[in-house]
Design a protein around this motif. Structure first.
Motif, mmCIF file in Angstrom:
data_model
loop_
_atom_site.group_PDB
_atom_site.id
_atom_site.type_symbol
_atom_site.label_atom_id
_atom_site.label_comp_id
_atom_site.label_asym_id
_atom_site.label_seq_id
_atom_site.Cartn_x
_atom_site.Cartn_y
_atom_site.Cartn_z
ATOM 1 N N PRO A 84 0.809 -1.124 0.170
ATOM 2 C CA PRO A 84 0.028 -0.067 -0.012
ATOM 3 C C PRO A 84 0.994 1.265 -0.036
ATOM 4 C CG PRO A 84 0.219 -0.840 2.092
ATOM 5 C CD PRO A 84 1.009 -1.766 1.287
ATOM 6 N N GLY A 85 0.460 2.297 -0.469
ATOM 7 C CA GLY A 85 1.072 3.575 -0.416
ATOM 8 C C GLY A 85 1.019 4.440 -1.726
ATOM 9 N N TYR A 485 -7.212 4.436 3.397
ATOM 10 C CA TYR A 485 -6.897 3.938 4.546
ATOM 11 C C TYR A 485 -8.257 3.462 5.321
ATOM 12 C CZ TYR A 485 -8.135 8.636 5.930
ATOM 13 O OH TYR A 485 -8.609 9.978 6.035
ATOM 14 N N TRP A 487 -10.733 3.757 8.559
ATOM 15 C CA TRP A 487 -11.029 4.912 9.822
ATOM 16 C C TRP A 487 -10.542 4.462 10.843
ATOM 17 C CZ3 TRP A 487 -12.195 9.530 8.791
ATOM 18 C CH2 TRP A 487 -12.699 10.470 10.058
ATOM 19 N N ASP A 489 -7.732 3.571 12.053
ATOM 20 C CA ASP A 489 -6.563 2.766 12.022
ATOM 21 C C ASP A 489 -5.365 3.472 11.803
ATOM 22 O OD1 ASP A 489 -4.990 0.261 11.470
ATOM 23 O OD2 ASP A 489 -5.393 0.326 9.390
ATOM 24 N N ASP A 491 -2.072 3.130 12.515
ATOM 25 C CA ASP A 491 -0.828 2.816 12.079
ATOM 26 C C ASP A 491 -0.831 1.796 10.668
ATOM 27 O OD1 ASP A 491 -1.788 0.630 12.899
ATOM 28 O OD2 ASP A 491 -0.429 -0.132 14.203
ATOM 29 N N GLY A 492 -2.279 1.924 10.259
ATOM 30 C CA GLY A 492 -2.474 1.329 8.908
ATOM 31 C C GLY A 492 -2.349 -0.489 9.071
ATOM 32 N N PHE A 495 -5.414 -2.325 7.674
ATOM 33 C CA PHE A 495 -5.604 -2.073 6.404
ATOM 34 C C PHE A 495 -4.501 -3.039 5.732
ATOM 35 C CE2 PHE A 495 -3.933 0.527 2.396
ATOM 36 C CZ PHE A 495 -5.222 0.219 1.821
ATOM 37 N N ARG A 496 -3.246 -3.178 6.151
ATOM 38 C CA ARG A 496 -2.443 -4.001 5.592
ATOM 39 C C ARG A 496 -2.796 -5.557 5.822
ATOM 40 N NH1 ARG A 496 0.938 -0.170 7.811
ATOM 41 N NH2 ARG A 496 1.409 -1.513 9.820
#
Length: 678
Positions: A84-85, A485, A487, A489, A491-492, A495-496
């Motif tokens: 991601p990113g 992202y 909501w 979260d 430090d992500g 999501f990761r």
């Protein structure tokens, strides 16, 4: 298992294909963007190859072709392509709502408001702009600014579209759910967002009845302590009680009838536009955040190119406001086409053909629905061809796998040259991974191709791409509409874990697919619901397709459950058609159909009749939660009943799982008795 068909069910008419918007885009891209390998504008595979090998060139072409407006120029298309990113179009500023309203004809309908009674009204482009301007000014007066959240507890009516566009015009963030959600289920979503304003309706229509949601609205407002105001919509014409709400109350008719000048906040490409939520069946729903620019480009691509929408077209897609298809329905406006809202049941008692009637009356060009709807129409004996449906060019189907039998039904009962667009995507990207286009062949039971800009692959167990073999659906390069992202979260990590834990740097979606050598895609079901008997894997959708073709069966659910003793139990649950009894003769027919059309190894151990199959609120079968229930997990650990369409069936499967657990204990006690120590 589904076998790829070597010959297409339907090929595009050459003249129609050459005159489509996607062919025009291909010609334009080849001339002005240097689209490598795109020589024939109707060669979809060549266009797709370019779209995924030259991501920057392709998305720059989408930007230029649809004349995206921005105050500041972007520095480059893709500044970072890691996942991601990934960073798209850094430096640019724009606004989704501006693009949704800029192409509308002042005196032509922008929205057709329809319902199950057959009545409705139109909102012209001029009227829509005026109402958006008024509601935006009202929200601004109520303290809503950039980044604040506005939430809607609303049915699928123009009020939801107007409120969303007004929110987006301010640079605020929108979220909505339908009123069939209980107040607690809605609060589970909205309270996370700490919203400033709630917009709620007095109720909705469904299956011949009006559902009063005034008390539910009051309860929801009370569960959102951050509210500064609540806007009250009289959709059904019910009088709102003089009850105590958090903050101010504003009648919709006051909020939407001011004379105001419409302005748009220019925000960065990745500024949050809306928050859509996961189903929340196994825990607190996850808030998935998408940005203005990513949604704008992705929806221009899928609606303008794949669905061939433009000025003069009309889209009617049955949806609720909490399904991501509502977001696509709104984005119809980006293309200048008319969007239709619909409040009610897709097949109300006494009028099961109402959607076809409305499609004919309003000259709908793109008609969207679900596989369950098309199968139900066939079993009910509905004859859409009794209406003039000559305007329909595309029938979209999504939510689950569209079985092969539906293709011939659409051809024979709706129209011979209709692009039947079976699609697969998700709330996660608020779009599709694969589908069709006016320039793709159509194979019955298959999705014609990966969508433009989607670097789709099927990975085997070792993480290698495979063709004509079953594998995990993965996306190997970024898409603009991938979530910014989750909501809450920070430090992500959630999501990761959701998408990138299995294959670092590669999006794993959780579907089990086959990419065929002729370019199509077959969806076999969720990879975590795969049937794995004696090491031979099969997708649940392959079984469902075969069983649900039988006229005696309304719906089916097959489960493969590993048991503590190393055994494997594979029951098939079927909902019989009205008046049908599931007897031994019907069970034998079902077994024979599975044995001959799917696999003799995957004939179910038991075939059990049930009154209904539980789904998420957006209609997806709850395969994995039911599997866990059958394995004996307590219902409260598996499912949030508020996120399920039929909580009684959750209890039914939980009881069945508990009974099997007790039976296993008794069996073990009988086989391995404990000796009396005395």
């Amino acid at each position: 298992m589904t076998t790829p068909h070597p010959e297409p069910f339907l090929t595009s008419d050459p003249k129609t294909a050459a005159g489509s918007r996607i062919a025009d885009f291909a010609r334009w891209a080849a001339r002005y963007q240097g689209a490598e390998g795109v020589q024939d504008p109707t060669d979809y595979q060549a266009l797709h190859r370019w779209s995924v090998t030259d991501l920057e060139g392709f998305w720059a072409a989408v930007w230029e072709y649809f004349a995206v407006d921005s105050v500041t120029e972007y520095e480059r298309v893709l500044a970072d392509d890691t996942m991601p990113g990934a960073r798209w179009f850094p430096g640019t500023t724009l606004n989704y709502a501006h693009h949704a309203l800029r192409n509308l004809q002042p005196d032509a309908p922008a929205i057709n408001a329809l319902d199950e009674t057959g009545t409705g009204y139109e909102i012209t482009g001029r009227q829509l702009r005026a109402q958006v301007a008024s509601v935006a000014a009202t929200l601004r007066d109520l303290g809503v600014g950039q980044g604040d959240r506005v939430v809607g507890y609303l049915p699928n009516t123009p009020h939801a579209i107007i409120a969303f566009l007004a929110t987006a015009s301010l640079g605020a963030v929108w979220s909505v759910c339908g009123q069939d959600y209980a107040p607690k289920a809605a609060a589970d979503r909205f309270a996370q967002l700490r919203p400033t304003v709630l917009i709620t309706a007095d109720g909705y229509l469904f299956n011949g009845a009006t559902h009063d949601r005034r008390a539910a609205s009051l309860e929801l407002a009370g569960a959102l302590p951050t509210l500064k105001a609540t806007v009250l919509v009289k959709h059904l014409g019910l009088a709102w009680p003089q009850a105590r709400y958090a903050g101010l109350t504003v009648p919709w008719e006051d909020a939407a009838t001011r004379t105001e000048y419409l302005t748009f906040a220019e925000v960065p490409f990745d500024h949050p536009l809306w928050i859509v939520f996961s189903s929340g069946t196994t825990g607190l729903p996850k808030g998935i955040v998408h940005g203005h620019g990513g949604v704008l480009l992705e929806h221009l691509k899928i609606l303008g190119l794949h669905c061939d929408l433009g000025l003069g077209d009309r889209l009617l897609w049955y949806t609720t406001t909490h399904w991501m298809m509502w977001n696509l329905v709104v984005s119809t406006l980006l293309t200048g086409a008319t969007t239709c809202t619909y409040d009610g049941s897709p097949a109300p008692v006494g009028r099961p053909d109402i959607l076809w009637e409305l499609a004919a009356r309003h000259r709908v060009t793109v008609f969207g629905t679900s596989p369950q709807y098309l199968l139900a129409m066939a079993k009910l004996g509905v004859e859409p061809s009794g209406y003039d449906l000559s305007a329909i060019r595309v029938i979209g189907s999504t939510g689950s796998t569209l079985p092969a039998s539906a293709y011939s039904w659409v051809r024979d009962r709706v129209g011979t040259n209709i692009q039947l667009a079976s699609t697969s995507g998700g709330t996660d990207i608020v779009s599709g991974f694969a589908g069709s286009a006016p320039t793709t062949p159509i194979w019955a039971g298959e999705l014609s191709a990966p969508n433009l800009g989607v670097a789709l692959a099927a990975y085997d167990a070792a993480g290698r791409p495979v063709v004509d073999q079953v594998g995990e659906l993965v996306v190997t390069r970024p898409m603009p509409s991938m979530p910014l992202y989750f909501w809450n979260d920070p430090d992500g990590s959630r999501f990761r874990d959701a998408y990138f834990a299995a294959y670092p740097g590669v999006w794993r979606h959780g579907d089990w697919i086959t990419l065929t050598s002729h370019g199509s895609l077959i969806v076999h079901g969720r990879s975590d619901a795969t049937l794995n008997r004696n090491g031979v894997r099969m997708g649940s959708a392959d079984i469902h397709d075969i069983v649900e073709r039988l006229p005696e069966i309304t719906e089916a659910l097959v489960i493969g459950a590993e048991e503590p003793d190393g055994g494997y139990w594979m029951p098939l649950f079927v909902v019989p058609a009205p008046g049908v009894t599931v007897d031994d003769a019907l069970r034998d027919r079902i077994r024979d159909a599975i044995r001959t059309s799917a696999s003799p190894r995957h004939v179910p151990d038991e075939i059990l009749a049930v009154p209904a199959i539980p789904h998420t609120k957006t209609g997806k079968k709850l395969e994995v939660p039911v599997k866990r229930l059958l394995q004996g997990a307590p219902a409260e650990q598996v499912l949030n009943p508020a996120a399920v369409d039929n909580p009684d069936m959750v209890a039914h499967f939980a009881r069945l799982g508990a009974e099997r657990s007790q039976q296993r204990v008794r069996t073990q006690a009988r086989l391995h008795p404990v000796e009396d120590a005395s």
